[in-house]
Enzyme design. Structure first.
Site, PDB file in Angstrom:
ATOM      1  N   ASP A  88       0.706  -1.239   0.085  1.00 22.57           N
ATOM      2  CA  ASP A  88      -0.315   0.022   0.187  1.00 22.57           C
ATOM      3  C   ASP A  88       0.745   1.191   0.031  1.00 22.57           C
ATOM      4  OD1 ASP A  88      -3.093  -0.678   0.783  1.00 22.57           O
ATOM      5  OD2 ASP A  88      -1.458  -2.615   1.511  1.00 22.57           O
ATOM      6  N   GLU A 111      -4.970   7.651  -0.470  1.00 22.34           N
ATOM      7  CA  GLU A 111      -5.137   7.444   1.141  1.00 22.34           C
ATOM      8  C   GLU A 111      -4.265   6.912   1.946  1.00 22.34           C
ATOM      9  OE1 GLU A 111      -7.323   2.887   2.473  1.00 22.34           O
ATOM     10  OE2 GLU A 111      -6.919   3.145   0.800  1.00 22.34           O
ATOM     11  N   ASP A 171      -6.100   5.257  -5.330  1.00 15.81           N
ATOM     12  CA  ASP A 171      -6.173   3.926  -3.841  1.00 15.81           C
ATOM     13  C   ASP A 171      -4.996   3.022  -4.787  1.00 15.81           C
ATOM     14  OD1 ASP A 171      -6.894   1.944  -2.596  1.00 15.81           O
ATOM     15  OD2 ASP A 171      -8.851   2.768  -3.012  1.00 15.81           O
ATOM     16  N   ILE A 173      -4.401   0.567  -3.123  1.00 15.54           N
ATOM     17  CA  ILE A 173      -4.297  -1.113  -3.446  1.00 15.54           C
ATOM     18  C   ILE A 173      -6.359  -1.081  -2.912  1.00 15.54           C
ATOM     19  CG2 ILE A 173      -4.901  -3.200  -3.045  1.00 15.54           C
ATOM     20  CD1 ILE A 173      -1.543  -2.814  -2.160  1.00 15.54           C
ATOM     21  N   ASP A 174      -6.882  -0.961  -3.766  1.00 10.34           N
ATOM     22  CA  ASP A 174      -8.041  -1.151  -2.869  1.00 10.34           C
ATOM     23  C   ASP A 174      -8.979  -2.606  -3.256  1.00 10.34           C
ATOM     24  OD1 ASP A 174     -11.256   0.113  -2.754  1.00 10.34           O
ATOM     25  OD2 ASP A 174     -11.784  -1.343  -4.212  1.00 10.34           O
ATOM     26  N   THR A 176      -7.240  -4.225   0.347  1.00 13.22           N
ATOM     27  CA  THR A 176      -6.142  -5.591   0.352  1.00 13.22           C
ATOM     28  C   THR A 176      -6.354  -6.750   1.028  1.00 13.22           C
ATOM     29  OG1 THR A 176      -5.571  -2.806   1.333  1.00 13.22           O
ATOM     30  CG2 THR A 176      -4.372  -4.635   2.415  1.00 13.22           C
ATOM     31  N   SER A 302     -14.170  -1.744  -4.153  1.00 12.10           N
ATOM     32  CA  SER A 302     -15.479  -1.363  -4.818  1.00 12.10           C
ATOM     33  C   SER A 302     -14.549  -0.919  -6.661  1.00 12.10           C
ATOM     34  CB  SER A 302     -15.894   0.016  -4.147  1.00 12.10           C
ATOM     35  OG  SER A 302     -16.083  -0.275  -3.346  1.00 12.10           O
ATOM     36  N   LYS A 305     -15.666  -3.650  -8.583  1.00 13.94           N
ATOM     37  CA  LYS A 305     -17.030  -4.384  -9.185  1.00 13.94           C
ATOM     38  C   LYS A 305     -16.736  -3.320 -10.002  1.00 13.94           C
ATOM     39  CE  LYS A 305     -17.936  -5.836  -4.315  1.00 13.94           C
ATOM     40  NZ  LYS A 305     -16.879  -5.243  -4.110  1.00 13.94           N
ATOM     41  N   ASP A 331     -11.919   5.323  -3.841  1.00 16.11           N
ATOM     42  CA  ASP A 331     -12.959   4.116  -3.881  1.00 16.11           C
ATOM     43  C   ASP A 331     -13.611   4.145  -5.738  1.00 16.11           C
ATOM     44  OD1 ASP A 331     -11.715   2.634  -1.885  1.00 16.11           O
ATOM     45  OD2 ASP A 331     -13.459   3.850  -0.259  1.00 16.11           O
TER      46      ASP A 331
END
EC number: 3.1.3.7
Length: 394
Positions: A88, A111, A171, A173-174, A176, A302, A305, A331
């Site tokens: 991250d 982040e 982001d 790492i979305d 983690t 998120s 998706k 996100d």
């Protein structure tokens, strides 16, 4: 050279298929740095730098993940009990460095900050990973350079003073938790550029996105540029470089809610969402009943998706806002443009577009009324009507 195929049928990879086949269009363009002529893209320079930065970040993640479980000190926990790893921090430092080399005046909203790196004695590990992937030229990076790069995206790095601005949203790492679970749990590095409250480009990298072609490649890279569509290519080959041709992405063609493929946040249940009053959910695509919808297996974060909707692998992503939790801009920002440029739509539950400027001074939070609806566009109004009619009982 463009190839148009209007007869291809959608075939999901490691995801449950739709109960009915959906016809899907796609274009392929020969491998170049960008999938369209530069003169047609106002922000082509920024996009090229973003692609390179995300590609480097993905390779950093792959390397860290390979050695992660042999070194427990690489995993720590933030104050909100969410896990964070040297990947991250390494990604945030690396992307920050690559962007600031070319666009030093554009601020970064991201982040992490360096407090956790310092407090958990991770400085040397993070710096080592960043040095191995950065294009630092002749000048060696110092520990201070890397820590400063992390803090460039931190909470107190920049004050926007309630004015329109140009800035990056990252982001690192979305997902983690997915990064820590193993190869089957997806995670995404997401980077977007915002100009005067409009997202003008975005790049997402998913290093472990499943592929059908067994040529040593793995993962996917998705890019979007305002007015130029959404495109993907295989992320890496055995040499660690972006490879293959660009393929243009389109959302799926589903027009009936009960035939759609849904994604929801892994922390939420179908019963907590307004459409549960109209449909039950099943994770098995065979023999769906009239009042059942297909719920795809949950994956962490998120952005994956959004990636699924933009690539046609899902029809709808529903997120309910919770009063006790804030929704972060990183996100959603890159996912929004990728879905829009693929032909889809993103709004809050009242049908209003997501406003990235509501957090006027920091641009770190968004406040979508009720939650977020991400769809293929064709289903959007139907979904909003169902949410509206169910809202008094929720």
């Amino acid at each position: 050279m463009y190839i148009l195929d209007t007869g291809a049928r959608f075939s999901a990879v490691r995801f449950s298929p739709s109960p009915t086949p959906l016809r899907r269009r796609y274009f392929i363009v020969r491998a170049t740095n960008l999938p369209f002529p530069k003169h047609q893209a106002k922000y082509h320079k920024e996009l090229e730098v973003a692609i390179d930065a995300v590609d480097r970040a993905c390779r950093l993640c792959v390397d860290v993940k390979r050695s992660l479980f042999s070194s427990k000190e690489k995993i720590v926990e933030k104050n909100d009990q969410t896990p964070v790893t040297i990947a991250d921090f390494g990604v945030q430092a690396l992307v920050s460095l690559e962007l600031s080399k070319v666009f030093p005046s554009i601020p970064l909203v991201a982040e992490e900050d360096s407090h956790f790196v310092r407090a958990n004695n991770l400085v040397s590990s993070v710096v080592s990973e960043v040095k191995s992937k950065a294009s630092i030229g002749d000048n060696e990076l110092s520990d201070a350079d890397v820590l400063e790069a992390i803090d460039r995206g931190g909470k107190d790095a920049y004050a926007f003073c309630n004015k329109p601005a140009t800035y990056w949203v990252l982001d690192p790492i979305d997902g983690t938790r997915g990064f820590l679970k193993g190869d089957d749990a997806l995670y995404v590095i997401g980077l977007a550029l915002v100009v005067d409250n409009e997202i003008v480009l975005g790049v997402m990298g998913c290093p472990n996105w499943p592929e059908e072609i067994s040529d040593g490649s793995t993962g996917t890279l998705m890019l979007s540029h305002i007015g130029r569509g959404t495109w993907t290519k295989r992320l890496q080959n055995v040499s660690g470089k972006v490879t293959g041709d660009w393929t243009r992405c389109f959302v799926d063609a589903c027009v009936l809610v009960n035939k759609a493929r849904f994604c929801i946040q892994e922390s939420q249940t179908w019963e907590s969402l307004p459409l549960s009053g109209f449909f039950d959910a099943s994770i098995v695509s065979e023999d769906l009943q009239h009042k059942e919808i297909l719920l795809l297996p949950t994956c962490c974060g998120s952005l994956c998706k959004y990636l699924m909707v933009a690539s046609g692998r899902a029809s709808v992503f529903l997120l309910r806002a919770k009063t006790q939790r804030t929704i972060k801009s990183w996100d959603h920002a890159v996912g929004i443009i990728c879905v829009h440029e693929a032909g889809g739509k993103v709004t809050d539950w009242e049908g209003d577009e997501i406003n990235l400027e509501e957090d006027q001074s920091e641009r770190r939070l968004i406040f979508p009324a009720g939650g977020v609806v991400v769809s293929n566009g064709s289903l959007h109004n139907q979904i909003l009507e169902m949410i509206s009619s169910a809202s008094p009982t929720l």
